[in-house]
Design a protein around this motif. Structure first.
Motif, PDB file in Angstrom:
ATOM      1  N   GLU A 157     -42.867 -10.477 -37.748  1.00 54.46           N
ATOM      2  CA  GLU A 157     -43.083 -11.872 -37.365  1.00 54.46           C
ATOM      3  C   GLU A 157     -42.727 -12.816 -38.504  1.00 54.46           C
ATOM      4  N   LYS A 158     -43.113 -12.453 -39.712  1.00 61.26           N
ATOM      5  CA  LYS A 158     -42.804 -13.285 -40.867  1.00 61.26           C
ATOM      6  C   LYS A 158     -41.309 -13.321 -41.118  1.00 61.26           C
ATOM      7  N   ALA A 159     -40.662 -12.161 -41.004  1.00 62.61           N
ATOM      8  CA  ALA A 159     -39.216 -12.096 -41.212  1.00 62.61           C
ATOM      9  C   ALA A 159     -38.481 -12.945 -40.179  1.00 62.61           C
ATOM     10  N   LYS A 160     -38.928 -12.911 -38.932  1.00 60.91           N
ATOM     11  CA  LYS A 160     -38.294 -13.706 -37.885  1.00 60.91           C
ATOM     12  C   LYS A 160     -38.358 -15.199 -38.194  1.00 60.91           C
ATOM     13  N   SER A 161     -39.423 -15.621 -38.845  1.00 67.61           N
ATOM     14  CA  SER A 161     -39.567 -17.039 -39.164  1.00 67.61           C
ATOM     15  C   SER A 161     -38.563 -17.494 -40.218  1.00 67.61           C
ATOM     16  N   PHE A 162     -38.065 -16.547 -41.007  1.00 68.07           N
ATOM     17  CA  PHE A 162     -37.079 -16.861 -42.038  1.00 68.07           C
ATOM     18  C   PHE A 162     -35.643 -16.595 -41.582  1.00 68.07           C
ATOM     19  N   LEU A 163     -35.480 -15.836 -40.509  1.00 66.29           N
ATOM     20  CA  LEU A 163     -34.168 -15.350 -40.089  1.00 66.29           C
ATOM     21  C   LEU A 163     -33.259 -16.485 -39.619  1.00 66.29           C
ATOM     22  N   GLU A 164     -32.032 -16.489 -40.113  1.00 64.15           N
ATOM     23  CA  GLU A 164     -31.018 -17.464 -39.700  1.00 64.15           C
ATOM     24  C   GLU A 164     -29.704 -16.737 -39.487  1.00 64.15           C
ATOM     25  N   CYS A 165     -29.216 -16.737 -38.267  1.00 59.60           N
ATOM     26  CA  CYS A 165     -27.924 -16.127 -37.939  1.00 59.60           C
ATOM     27  C   CYS A 165     -27.856 -14.666 -38.375  1.00 59.60           C
ATOM     28  N   GLY A 166     -28.928 -13.925 -38.153  1.00 64.58           N
ATOM     29  CA  GLY A 166     -28.928 -12.518 -38.524  1.00 64.58           C
ATOM     30  C   GLY A 166     -28.984 -12.267 -40.013  1.00 64.58           C
ATOM     31  N   ARG A 167     -29.476 -13.236 -40.779  1.00 65.79           N
ATOM     32  CA  ARG A 167     -29.497 -13.142 -42.243  1.00 65.79           C
ATOM     33  C   ARG A 167     -30.829 -13.620 -42.792  1.00 65.79           C
TER      34      ARG A 167
ATOM     35  N   LEU B 104     -39.075  -2.472 -48.008  1.00 67.09           N
ATOM     36  CA  LEU B 104     -38.970  -3.662 -47.165  1.00 67.09           C
ATOM     37  C   LEU B 104     -37.878  -3.482 -46.121  1.00 67.09           C
ATOM     38  N   MET B 105     -36.724  -2.997 -46.534  1.00 64.02           N
ATOM     39  CA  MET B 105     -35.618  -2.792 -45.601  1.00 64.02           C
ATOM     40  C   MET B 105     -35.986  -1.794 -44.512  1.00 64.02           C
ATOM     41  N   LEU B 106     -36.686  -0.739 -44.890  1.00 64.56           N
ATOM     42  CA  LEU B 106     -37.130   0.247 -43.895  1.00 64.56           C
ATOM     43  C   LEU B 106     -38.097  -0.385 -42.892  1.00 64.56           C
ATOM     44  N   GLY B 107     -38.953  -1.268 -43.388  1.00 67.20           N
ATOM     45  CA  GLY B 107     -39.923  -1.910 -42.525  1.00 67.20           C
ATOM     46  C   GLY B 107     -39.322  -2.902 -41.548  1.00 67.20           C
ATOM     47  N   LEU B 108     -38.086  -3.311 -41.803  1.00 65.13           N
ATOM     48  CA  LEU B 108     -37.421  -4.302 -40.957  1.00 65.13           C
ATOM     49  C   LEU B 108     -36.538  -3.679 -39.873  1.00 65.13           C
ATOM     50  N   PHE B 109     -36.573  -2.357 -39.738  1.00 65.82           N
ATOM     51  CA  PHE B 109     -35.743  -1.693 -38.733  1.00 65.82           C
ATOM     52  C   PHE B 109     -35.959  -2.217 -37.309  1.00 65.82           C
ATOM     53  N   PRO B 110     -37.210  -2.452 -36.885  1.00 67.21           N
ATOM     54  CA  PRO B 110     -37.382  -2.969 -35.510  1.00 67.21           C
ATOM     55  C   PRO B 110     -36.629  -4.273 -35.272  1.00 67.21           C
ATOM     56  N   LEU B 111     -36.575  -5.127 -36.285  1.00 66.98           N
ATOM     57  CA  LEU B 111     -35.837  -6.382 -36.153  1.00 66.98           C
ATOM     58  C   LEU B 111     -34.342  -6.121 -36.084  1.00 66.98           C
ATOM     59  N   ALA B 112     -33.854  -5.195 -36.899  1.00 64.53           N
ATOM     60  CA  ALA B 112     -32.427  -4.853 -36.877  1.00 64.53           C
ATOM     61  C   ALA B 112     -32.033  -4.273 -35.525  1.00 64.53           C
ATOM     62  N   CYS B 113     -32.871  -3.401 -34.979  1.00 64.63           N
ATOM     63  CA  CYS B 113     -32.563  -2.768 -33.688  1.00 64.63           C
ATOM     64  C   CYS B 113     -32.558  -3.768 -32.538  1.00 64.63           C
ATOM     65  N   SER B 114     -33.231  -4.902 -32.724  1.00 62.56           N
ATOM     66  CA  SER B 114     -33.264  -5.915 -31.662  1.00 62.56           C
ATOM     67  C   SER B 114     -31.896  -6.551 -31.440  1.00 62.56           C
ATOM     68  N   PHE B 115     -30.977  -6.387 -32.393  1.00 61.42           N
ATOM     69  CA  PHE B 115     -29.632  -6.942 -32.252  1.00 61.42           C
ATOM     70  C   PHE B 115     -28.678  -5.969 -31.560  1.00 61.42           C
ATOM     71  N   ALA B 116     -29.146  -4.771 -31.258  1.00 58.54           N
ATOM     72  CA  ALA B 116     -28.295  -3.771 -30.607  1.00 58.54           C
ATOM     73  C   ALA B 116     -28.046  -4.135 -29.143  1.00 58.54           C
ATOM     74  N   ALA B 117     -26.885  -3.715 -28.642  1.00 59.73           N
ATOM     75  CA  ALA B 117     -26.535  -3.901 -27.229  1.00 59.73           C
ATOM     76  C   ALA B 117     -25.944  -2.595 -26.713  1.00 59.73           C
TER      77      ALA B 117
ATOM     78  N   ALA C 109     -29.304 -11.274 -50.517  1.00 59.63           N
ATOM     79  CA  ALA C 109     -29.562 -11.540 -49.102  1.00 59.63           C
ATOM     80  C   ALA C 109     -29.507 -10.255 -48.290  1.00 59.63           C
ATOM     81  N   LEU C 110     -30.181 -10.260 -47.144  1.00 58.94           N
ATOM     82  CA  LEU C 110     -30.158  -9.124 -46.215  1.00 58.94           C
ATOM     83  C   LEU C 110     -29.430  -9.534 -44.946  1.00 58.94           C
ATOM     84  N   TYR C 111     -28.545  -8.644 -44.475  1.00 58.10           N
ATOM     85  CA  TYR C 111     -27.723  -8.908 -43.288  1.00 58.10           C
ATOM     86  C   TYR C 111     -28.009  -7.834 -42.243  1.00 58.10           C
ATOM     87  N   PHE C 112     -28.323  -8.275 -41.024  1.00 57.78           N
ATOM     88  CA  PHE C 112     -28.702  -7.372 -39.952  1.00 57.78           C
ATOM     89  C   PHE C 112     -27.519  -7.054 -39.041  1.00 57.78           C
TER      90      PHE C 112
END
Length: 282
Positions: free
Chosen positions: A6-16, A34-47, A65-68
């Motif tokens: 939830e916190k990461a989503k509040s900072f997220l801009e254009c997948g970054r 931290l990167m491991l903990g953000l996997f659910p957010l990364a997977c949300s961009f899958a199609a 910077a981190l890029y999803f």
């Protein structure tokens, strides 16, 4: 209590996530956790419209910077058009003008195609692969006996190449045209020199673009249209929300970016309207 996602989503801009956002989520000493903990957010961009199997990837740039990115499958097209999560994360980094990738976390072990794609990076020699099950390893350990740019006499790598001085060879204007041309100027095509870029225009008027990214092994290359669709998705748009597209390229019989774009955008027998723009050197 606010969760990490939830916190990461509040900072997220254009997948970054910007370097400042990353620092607010955790310190550098714990960046891999931290990167491991953000996997659910990364997977949300899958199609994964064909396999139903979502993969997420997070690339850390030299900037901090981190890029999803997520895997992206296309119905009605060849399976070879599929973009893997690792490729999507790198395309995302390029869109933000990142100069190199130093870490890449992925929810499933990278396949051989992705390891080959990542080896094209200018920072491949220091790229660390992070997996949820461990152990972590350097890319060069994960790809023994690697074949890459140096084997074909190419010195500059992906994300570190010089821009090209290109312009339209005909008078054409409209949504996405200038963005496609600008992307072509950033394209990485050391093996064919068929520089190209694409832009997609959404129904609400937003434009997302991406350049052509080649690979020494050819197959893992990312076409301009594939890249533009990835960037649109990272910004929250699905294929059905895209109204038109523009593809720009240098004339060549070696590679046809126009044909590749038409193939990937077929929709139940009808194609997305695509403006084709020829380029020349300024």
């Amino acid at each position: 209590m606010v969760t990490l996602i939830e916190k990461a989503k509040s900072f997220l801009e254009c997948g970054r996530l910007s370097p400042a956002a990353v620092q607010s989520l955790g310190d550098e000493a714990n960046i891999e956790e931290l990167m491991l903990g953000l996997f659910p957010l990364a997977c949300s961009f899958a199609a994964p419209v064909l396999s139903g199997f979502s993969v997420g990837a997070i690339a850390q740039g030299e900037s901090g910077a981190l890029y999803f990115g997520g895997n992206y499958e296309f119905s009605g097209s060849a399976l070879t058009q599929t973009i893997h999560a690792e490729q999507a994360a790198v395309v995302n980094a390029e869109a933000h003008r990142e100069q190199g990738i130093v870490r890449l976390a992925v929810s499933s072990p990278p396949c051989g195609c992705c390891r080959q794609f990542l080896y094209e990076l200018a920072t491949a020699s220091k790229l660390k692969i992070i997996l949820p099950q461990g152990p972590y390893q350097d890319l060069e350990e994960a790809l023994p006996g690697a074949f890459g740019p140096g084997d074909l006499g190419v010195q500059a790598g992906l994300l570190a190449s010089e821009p090209h001085d290109l312009k339209k060879s005909q008078c054409v204007a409209g949504p996405g045209v200038e963005e496609a041309v600008a992307s072509a100027c950033r394209s990485y095509a050391p093996y064919t020199s068929v520089f190209g870029g694409a832009a997609v225009v959404t129904r609400d008027g937003n434009v997302f673009s991406s350049p052509y990214l080649e690979n020494a092994a050819y197959n893992p290359s990312v076409s301009p249209m594939q890249g533009a669709l990835i960037i649109a998705r990272l910004n929250g748009y699905s294929d059905t929300e895209i109204e038109s597209a523009v593809v720009a390229q240098i004339p060549s019989a070696k590679v046809d970016h126009f044909a590749a774009a038409r193939l990937i955008t077929r929709r139940e027998g009808t194609g997305l309207p695509i403006e084709e723009v020829m380029l020349e050197y300024s």
